[in-house]
Design an enzyme around this catalytic site. Structure first.
Site, PDB file in Angstrom:
ATOM      1  N   GLY A  27       1.222  12.316   3.674  1.00  0.00           N
ATOM      2  CA  GLY A  27       2.259  13.262   3.245  1.00  0.00           C
ATOM      3  C   GLY A  27       3.574  13.104   3.986  1.00  0.00           C
ATOM      4  O   GLY A  27       4.263  12.093   3.861  1.00  0.00           O
ATOM      5  N   LYS A  39      -5.540   5.374   1.280  1.00  0.00           N
ATOM      6  CA  LYS A  39      -4.497   5.423   2.314  1.00  0.00           C
ATOM      7  C   LYS A  39      -4.792   4.431   3.437  1.00  0.00           C
ATOM      8  O   LYS A  39      -3.888   3.762   3.955  1.00  0.00           O
ATOM      9  CB  LYS A  39      -4.390   6.847   2.865  1.00  0.00           C
ATOM     10  CG  LYS A  39      -3.919   7.851   1.817  1.00  0.00           C
ATOM     11  CD  LYS A  39      -4.171   9.278   2.258  1.00  0.00           C
ATOM     12  CE  LYS A  39      -3.720  10.290   1.213  1.00  0.00           C
ATOM     13  NZ  LYS A  39      -4.195  11.641   1.486  1.00  0.00           N
TER      14      LYS A  39
END
Ligand code: HSE
Length: 434
Positions: A132, A203
């Site tokens: 994020g 990720k």
């Protein structure tokens, strides 16, 4: 100078956050970028009450944004693999720069997308795809460029960390916490991506490529979720001085690269063991810098928008530069990527937590110790609890030193074959991160 024109595709949680941050901080952003950034078109299928888009032109067709000659940069925030891939490839083919928050897209199709982007001399920026709002891609790609990276370890799924934290701290149930994470906009459209570790593996795949200069290889990542964790193991881990976290680990070894996501015991006094709720944290260990820790909100509307807008500023600053002299997509020059293999999980090495349910007979511990020692597995500590009232079985908890997974699997098979051992042996990997 005329503003750079941006098309936002997808006006969900992150899209509306991006629109709002661009509007609210327009002046500061222009002072940083050297030009204004104007949202010239939005593609959205349904209205988002969190976002007053004013007179910005709206279309329901994302590909219309990729084809719009007015648009300089396409911001892909629709998620998923199929339409997102088509959109990004179309935008690149039309000579547009791309900013995306889509980790699945980059992890699975990134090699193809970056090759096309190089052919067209355009930028594809993806800071928001990992952790994020934490600028960990920029840190790894640029700030740590002097280093040989030894390992990366991260809590990189906010939903999973939120669930584990709430279960441990408040004794809440798994579905209850998951429902809250969905309502808060943290969870993936398919929340199995969060709890089964697929999102974290996307990720980690991206981080590993940037850390070690290898092509993206999501299909080789080992992925184990948190759905089978029990409160009993959370409690025993605490008693031993550990916390259980859902960790992504990428480690460079002489044999190859370890790329694995799984529940992990971490010593409770490590900073990363105390990262709770929806927060993310990524540790990077480099040969020159030592260990570093990057911490912040790993999901959510404006934290993710923060990364998207930072990428937009980077694109605006670099769009007039010579493509050959830009920061490479995967940190290393494309013709200098390494073919160091990604290791299978059997070839990876870690310490282990084992919980064995044994009958309360003399000699069981000796048999367990003998099976482990025959395979060169060194026991670090043992904790044996009182026999359980309901079944008379004795929980035996062991911590081992580091061993190759292959040897541990053999040992567990032998342990489970013992007459005095009942049911499956619980096995959780342990990382000391030192
Ligand atoms: N579902 C993801 C998470 C969102 O919970 O971390 C951010 O990628």
């Amino acid at each position: 100078m005329k503003p750079v024109k941006v098309g936002i595709c997808g006006l969900g949680t992150v899209g509306s956050g991006t629109f709002n941050v661009l509007k609210r901080n327009a002046e500061e952003i222009a002072r940083r970028a050297g030009r204004g950034i104007e949202v010239a078109q939005i593609a959205q299928r349904r209205l988002n009450p969190q976002c007053d888009t004013g007179s910005t032109p709206i279309t329901a067709d994302v590909l219309a944004v990729a084809d719009n000659p007015e648009i300089d940069v396409v911001v892909e925030l629709i998620g998923g693999y199929t339409l997102a891939r088509e959109l990004v490839l179309r935008a690149i083919a039309n000579g547009k720069h791309v900013v995306t928050a889509n980790k699945a897209l980059i992890a699975v199709h990134g090699n193809e997308i970056f090759a096309k982007a190089r052919e067209q001399g355009v930028i594809v920026a993806f800071e928001a795809s990992v952790a994020g709002g934490i600028p960990v891609i920029k840190a790894l790609r640029e700030g740590l460029a002097a280093n040989r990276i030894n390992w990366v370890a991260g809590i990189i799924n906010g939903t999973g960390n939120f669930i584990l934290s709430e279960m441990r701290e408040k004794g809440r149930t798994f579905p209850d916490v998951l429902a809250e994470a969905q309502a808060l906009g943290y969870a993936e459209a398919d929340p199995t991506f969060d709890v089964e570790g697929i999102d974290a593996a996307h990720k980690l795949t991206i981080l590993a490529s940037i850390a070690f200069g290898i092509p993206l290889q999501f299909d080789k990542a080992y992925t184990e979720g948190i759905t089978r964790l029990t409160t009993a193991d959370v409690g025993y881990a605490e008693a031993l001085g550990y916390r259980i976290k859902h960790l992504g680990v990428a480690r460079s070894t002489a044999q190859g690269i370890e790329l694995r996501v799984h529940p992990t015991l971490i010593p409770a006094d490590r900073l990363i063991a105390n990262v709770n709720g929806v927060m993310n944290a990524v540790m990077v260990n480099g040969d020159a810098v030592g260990s570093t820790l990057f911490y912040g909100a790993g999901a959510g509307q404006e934290p993710t928008a923060s990364a998207v807008v930072a990428d937009l500023v980077d694109v605006v600053r670099a769009m007039t530069s010579d493509p050959e002299n830009r920061v490479p997509h995967l940190a290393f020059q494309p013709d200098a990527l390494s073919d160091h293999p990604v290791l299978s999980i059997e070839a990876c090495e870690s310490a282990y937590y084992l919980r064995i349910q044994a009958k309360d007979h003399p000699g069981v511990l000796a048999q367990v110790a003998s099976i482990l020692s025959a395979r060169g597995i060194n026991i670090e500590s043992i904790m044996q609890k009182e026999a359980e009232e309901h079944d008379g079985l004795v929980p035996m908890i062991l911590l081992t030193h580091r061993v190759t997974e292959r040897h541990m699997v053999e040992a567990i098979t032998a342990l489970e074959a013992l007459d005095d051992v009942v049911g499956d042996v619980v096995r959780i990997r342990v990382e000391h991160l030192n």
